[in-house]
Structures are given as C-alpha cells and as structure tokens.
Design a protein around this motif. Structure first.
Motif, PDB file in Angstrom:
ATOM      1  N   ILE A  86     -43.471  16.763  70.916  1.00 62.86           N
ATOM      2  CA  ILE A  86     -42.500  16.459  69.912  1.00 62.86           C
ATOM      3  C   ILE A  86     -42.585  17.411  68.979  1.00 62.86           C
ATOM      4  O   ILE A  86     -41.463  17.844  68.441  1.00 62.86           O
ATOM      5  CB  ILE A  86     -43.142  14.971  69.131  1.00 62.86           C
ATOM      6  CG1 ILE A  86     -43.071  14.036  69.959  1.00 62.86           C
ATOM      7  CG2 ILE A  86     -42.280  14.888  67.979  1.00 62.86           C
ATOM      8  CD1 ILE A  86     -43.826  12.684  69.574  1.00 62.86           C
ATOM      9  N   ARG A  89     -40.838  20.659  70.466  1.00 65.25           N
ATOM     10  CA  ARG A  89     -39.417  20.418  70.724  1.00 65.25           C
ATOM     11  C   ARG A  89     -38.563  19.780  69.687  1.00 65.25           C
ATOM     12  O   ARG A  89     -37.452  20.162  69.624  1.00 65.25           O
ATOM     13  CB  ARG A  89     -39.303  19.233  72.027  1.00 65.25           C
ATOM     14  CG  ARG A  89     -38.155  19.136  72.459  1.00 65.25           C
ATOM     15  CD  ARG A  89     -37.493  20.148  73.419  1.00 65.25           C
ATOM     16  NE  ARG A  89     -35.968  19.819  73.588  1.00 65.25           N
ATOM     17  CZ  ARG A  89     -35.158  20.764  74.068  1.00 65.25           C
ATOM     18  NH1 ARG A  89     -35.521  22.015  74.036  1.00 65.25           N
ATOM     19  NH2 ARG A  89     -33.846  20.448  74.418  1.00 65.25           N
ATOM     20  N   TYR A  90     -39.081  19.004  68.777  1.00 65.01           N
ATOM     21  CA  TYR A  90     -38.344  18.408  67.939  1.00 65.01           C
ATOM     22  C   TYR A  90     -38.861  18.646  66.271  1.00 65.01           C
ATOM     23  O   TYR A  90     -38.282  18.325  65.525  1.00 65.01           O
ATOM     24  CB  TYR A  90     -38.367  16.774  68.062  1.00 65.01           C
ATOM     25  CG  TYR A  90     -37.946  16.523  69.416  1.00 65.01           C
ATOM     26  CD1 TYR A  90     -36.659  16.485  69.747  1.00 65.01           C
ATOM     27  CD2 TYR A  90     -38.699  16.022  70.564  1.00 65.01           C
ATOM     28  CE1 TYR A  90     -36.009  16.006  70.890  1.00 65.01           C
ATOM     29  CE2 TYR A  90     -38.165  15.593  71.860  1.00 65.01           C
ATOM     30  CZ  TYR A  90     -37.077  15.945  71.654  1.00 65.01           C
ATOM     31  OH  TYR A  90     -36.524  15.370  73.095  1.00 65.01           O
ATOM     32  N   ALA A  94     -41.585  15.927  62.409  1.00 64.14           N
ATOM     33  CA  ALA A  94     -41.737  14.664  63.172  1.00 64.14           C
ATOM     34  C   ALA A  94     -43.352  14.175  63.939  1.00 64.14           C
ATOM     35  O   ALA A  94     -43.611  13.052  64.043  1.00 64.14           O
ATOM     36  CB  ALA A  94     -40.655  14.896  64.179  1.00 64.14           C
ATOM     37  N   GLU A 219     -39.288  20.763  57.304  1.00 60.51           N
ATOM     38  CA  GLU A 219     -39.595  21.321  58.593  1.00 60.51           C
ATOM     39  C   GLU A 219     -40.082  22.612  58.226  1.00 60.51           C
ATOM     40  O   GLU A 219     -39.649  23.397  57.180  1.00 60.51           O
ATOM     41  CB  GLU A 219     -38.486  21.269  59.437  1.00 60.51           C
ATOM     42  CG  GLU A 219     -38.940  21.922  60.678  1.00 60.51           C
ATOM     43  CD  GLU A 219     -40.237  21.180  61.509  1.00 60.51           C
ATOM     44  OE1 GLU A 219     -41.327  21.915  61.430  1.00 60.51           O
ATOM     45  OE2 GLU A 219     -40.233  20.083  61.891  1.00 60.51           O
ATOM     46  N   ARG A 232     -36.497  26.937  71.730  1.00 58.03           N
ATOM     47  CA  ARG A 232     -37.311  25.811  72.198  1.00 58.03           C
ATOM     48  C   ARG A 232     -37.398  25.560  73.775  1.00 58.03           C
ATOM     49  O   ARG A 232     -36.564  25.627  74.408  1.00 58.03           O
ATOM     50  CB  ARG A 232     -36.958  24.558  71.513  1.00 58.03           C
ATOM     51  CG  ARG A 232     -37.178  24.865  69.874  1.00 58.03           C
ATOM     52  CD  ARG A 232     -36.444  23.465  69.445  1.00 58.03           C
ATOM     53  NE  ARG A 232     -35.109  23.323  69.412  1.00 58.03           N
ATOM     54  CZ  ARG A 232     -34.477  22.343  69.315  1.00 58.03           C
ATOM     55  NH1 ARG A 232     -34.960  21.105  68.971  1.00 58.03           N
ATOM     56  NH2 ARG A 232     -33.014  22.272  69.547  1.00 58.03           N
TER      57      ARG A 232
END
Length: 439
Positions: A86, A89-90, A94, A219, A232
């Motif tokens: 997570i 990648r995100y 998160a 972020e 990524r």
C-alpha cells in the motif's frame, strides 16, 4: 506557491514549519500506536498468565503468556508485506491510516474479552487473534511513520527528524506502564476482574485522536514525485526481494537490537523483577518509565549526532556500548536494591536506544526511493519475528541456567553483537536517497 518540473506544476518544497507539523503528527500517531502494542507486553508479564492461560505451574503460565506476546511478531512480516504494498504503490498516508485503525480496534477489543474462567479455551484463542491483528498493524506502522518524517525533512536534518518519530516508542512505554500502575493501585480483586481492562478500552478514544491527526497529513513530496515520474512498482515487495535481498538481510541484522534488546529490557525484565526477584510490580514499572525518559534524551541527542557523523556509525557505537553494558545491567538489578534496580534498567534501555535513534535513516538509505517502504518495513519485521520471542527465550534461558542471570545477560550481549555486525556491513552500503533521483 508552486514550481515547475519536467512533469509540470508541482508543490513548492515544504517549509520548516510544515516539516515540524508533519513530524509531530507522525510522532503522536506512532506514540498512540505503540501504547496499544506495548500494553499487551505489560499485561502479558503481569496479568494474562492467570486470566487467560491458567495452569498449576506459575512459571509455565508466565512462559505461555509471553509466547502469546511473541505471536504478534510472527505475523509482522505479513503486515509489512501488506502495508508496504500500500505504502509504495498507493502512498505512505493511506498505509498509516490503515495501521492505526487495525491497531486501535484490536487493542480496544482485548479490554472486552471474557477470561478463561468464563468461556474456557475460546478466551486465549480470541486473545491471540487480537494479538495477531496488532502484529499485522505494527508490521506497517514504524516504516511508514519514519519515511513520512524522512521524506519531508531537509537532507541535513533527516536523522534529527526521524529520531523525533522514534520518540513514539518510549512515549508508548510511559503511557502503557503508567496506565497499569494506576490500574494496579486498585484492590487485587478489582484489578483482576475489571481494572486491567481500562487501559485497553482507552485505545478506542486514542484511535479517534490518531485517526484525526493522520487524516490531516498530506502525502510526502518524494511519493508525489514517484507518481509523477511513473516509477511506482506494481509489486514493490516482489521487486525488493528480487533486487535487494542482501540489503534486507543486512537491514534486519542492524535493526535487531531495536526490538530484541528492548523487549529483554522491558517485557522480560518486568517479569524477571517481579516473578524471579520477588520485588514489587510498582518498582518494575517505575524502572521502565524512568528508562523510557532516559531513552527520549538519548534519541534526541544521538539523532542529531547522526546528522553529523552518519547514521550507520551511530548504530555501530550503540551496538558496541550495549555489548559492554549487558552484564553490568543485570548485576545491578540482581542486587534487589531499588535504586540500583532502577539504575540497571535505565542504563540498559539508554544503551540500546543509541542505535535505535539512527536506525530510520540508516535503513532507508539502503534502498532506492521506489522501494523504500518495502525495504524498511521488511528489514525491521523480519528481524522482529525472532525479536518478539526474546522475553520467552530469556525466560527459558534463565530457567535452563539454574535461575542464573548470566543467561539473559549473555542473550542481550548476543543480540547487540548481531546488530553490530549488521551496522558495520550497512556502513559500506549506504546510498543517499533524494527527491531529485526520481526526476
């Protein structure tokens, strides 16, 4: 204000005040996360043996309770895999929201569990399940919070700001120990029937606070640049194993002292002081609290030192100091003199905190930007699989040595030697990671 890069318009670099605010939010969230996690360790050493793992042999019950404590560490690599995916990648944000929700719900639920006397074998099964959820959460927490600070901090202050997040660990120790000190002031019957539950139930309110803080954090600039540069990985964990497996091994060895030695000096030491030496619970808990305050001072000082001489060198220094101090720490505790017991525990925690102060930047510098969450989290949590069983191993070693403290002292020295070897190797592998490298 914005600036223009190859990929278009991007936010201006964060100001010093922005960095401090974000690091403070990471610290508070981490402190609440570790309050939840350490609470189980304290309860395992003091109360879970009789309530959830009753046997006719008190020593056996204590070891089984500590074994349940270690199970949370077995699943931490799974949590690292999940939240690393997570995070790489995100986004770091998160992942950190996910870790705090899982931890808060699992910890609060422990305070609601029936005991063995009420539902039999289902009680330890449910307790162990909650510990598994704690382990999954913790597997992704530390790496994400540390990267949040590192990726916002200016290059010359990376270790300083990362060490501020590390303060979450002693803060969690202080809060969890203080909560049990207050609960243990109740009459014994009240403490065993409901008093021990209160510190766990508090986790629900702490979850609301931590979730609020993390929802407000943006972020990191580095991750935003990775998104813009389309760097990524689809499967970051797999790529980390494929391209950096040797660095994972070095990172795990370097990190080992951070948790293995810590749980010898806290969870095992609490059990040792109360069960083996017959000293009051209040003295054991007070010693860990004083040690935690000493840890805070050590983290701040050596975090700043790491910015000047290098994170790996601070790790080498701290591991070597712990090797030397391991036996004197137990000699002091074995005197049974309260002041010397307190001094021994404080000395031990202070020594193992030296390498912990710089472990964040040291680990992150082993891995490229697009694999940092995976590299940091996996290194730490592979190390934690064995580290989580240190209280159990130390208890077994103490019994096998005929109740002689040289056994757990030698175990502490061995842990420090492993991290010393990892730190020396990491010093040759360090690579700076900057936002510019993804442009």
């Amino acid at each position: 204000m914005t600036t223009t890069s190859t990929f278009g318009t991007t936010p201006a670099p964060p100001t010093e005040n922005d960095v401090r605010r974000i690091v403070a939010a990471a610290y508070v969230g981490t402190a609440l996360e570790w309050y939840d996690y350490f609470l189980y360790g304290t309860a395992a050493a003091i109360v879970f043996a009789g309530l959830f793992f009753p046997t006719e042999n008190a020593a056996t019950a204590a070891m089984v309770a500590l074994l349940s404590f270690g199970i949370g560490f077995v699943v931490r690599p799974l949590g690292a895999v999940l939240f690393s995916h997570i995070g790489d990648r995100y986004g770091r944000r998160a992942a950190l929201i996910g870790t705090i929700v899982v931890m808060g719900v699992a910890t609060g639920a422990i305070g609601l569990l029936p005991t063995y006397a009420a539902i039999g074998i289902a009680a330890p099964v449910l307790l162990t399940l909650m510990r598994v959820l704690q382990g999954l959460s913790a597997g992704g927490e530390w790496g994400g919070a540390t990267l949040m600070a590192l990726e916002y901090a200016p290059e010359e202050k990376r270790a300083r700001y990362a060490s501020m997040v590390q303060l979450g660990s002693p803060t969690g120790t202080v809060l969890s120990s203080a909560a049990f000190i207050l609960a243990s002031m109740l009459p014994e019957d009240a403490f065993l029937s409901w008093g021990w539950r209160v510190p766990f139930l508090v986790a629900f309110s702490l979850l609301a606070l931590a979730l609020y803080l993390r929802m407000k954090v943006e972020e990191t600039p580095l991750f935003k640049q990775l998104v813009a540069a389309e760097q990524r990985e689809k499967l970051p964990v797999v790529e980390t194993f494929r391209t950096a497996s040797g660095r994972l091994f070095v990172g795990a060895a370097m990190y080992f002292i951070g948790t293995a030695a810590f749980f010898i000096m806290t969870t095992f030491m609490i059990s040792y002081i109360t069960s083996s030496l017959g000293l009051p619970k209040s003295l054991a808990l007070a010693s860990t609290i004083v040690g935690a305050f000493a840890q805070m001072a050590v983290l701040v000082y050596f975090g700043r030192l790491a910015d000047r001489i290098g994170a790996a060198k601070v790790n080498i220094l701290g591991s070597a100091v712990t090797v030397v101090a391991a036996f004197p720490v137990f000699w002091l505790v074995d005197t049974r003199v309260p002041a010397l017991v307190l001094l021994g525990v404080t000395l031990g925690i202070a020594c193992i905190s030296i390498p912990y102060s710089a472990i964040g930047p040291a680990l992150s510098s082993l891995f490229p930007a697009h694999l940092q969450y995976s590299g940091v989290a996996l290194s730490a949590n592979f190390s934690n699989v064995l580290a989580g069983f240190m209280p159990f191993i130390a208890t077994w070693a103490f019994a096998a040595a005929g109740d002689r403290s040289w056994a757990p002292a030698g175990l502490l020295a061995l842990v420090a030697l492993i991290s010393l070897a990892g730190s020396i190797a990491s010093d040759k592998l360090q690579r700076p990671v900057r936002v510019e490298e993804v442009l």
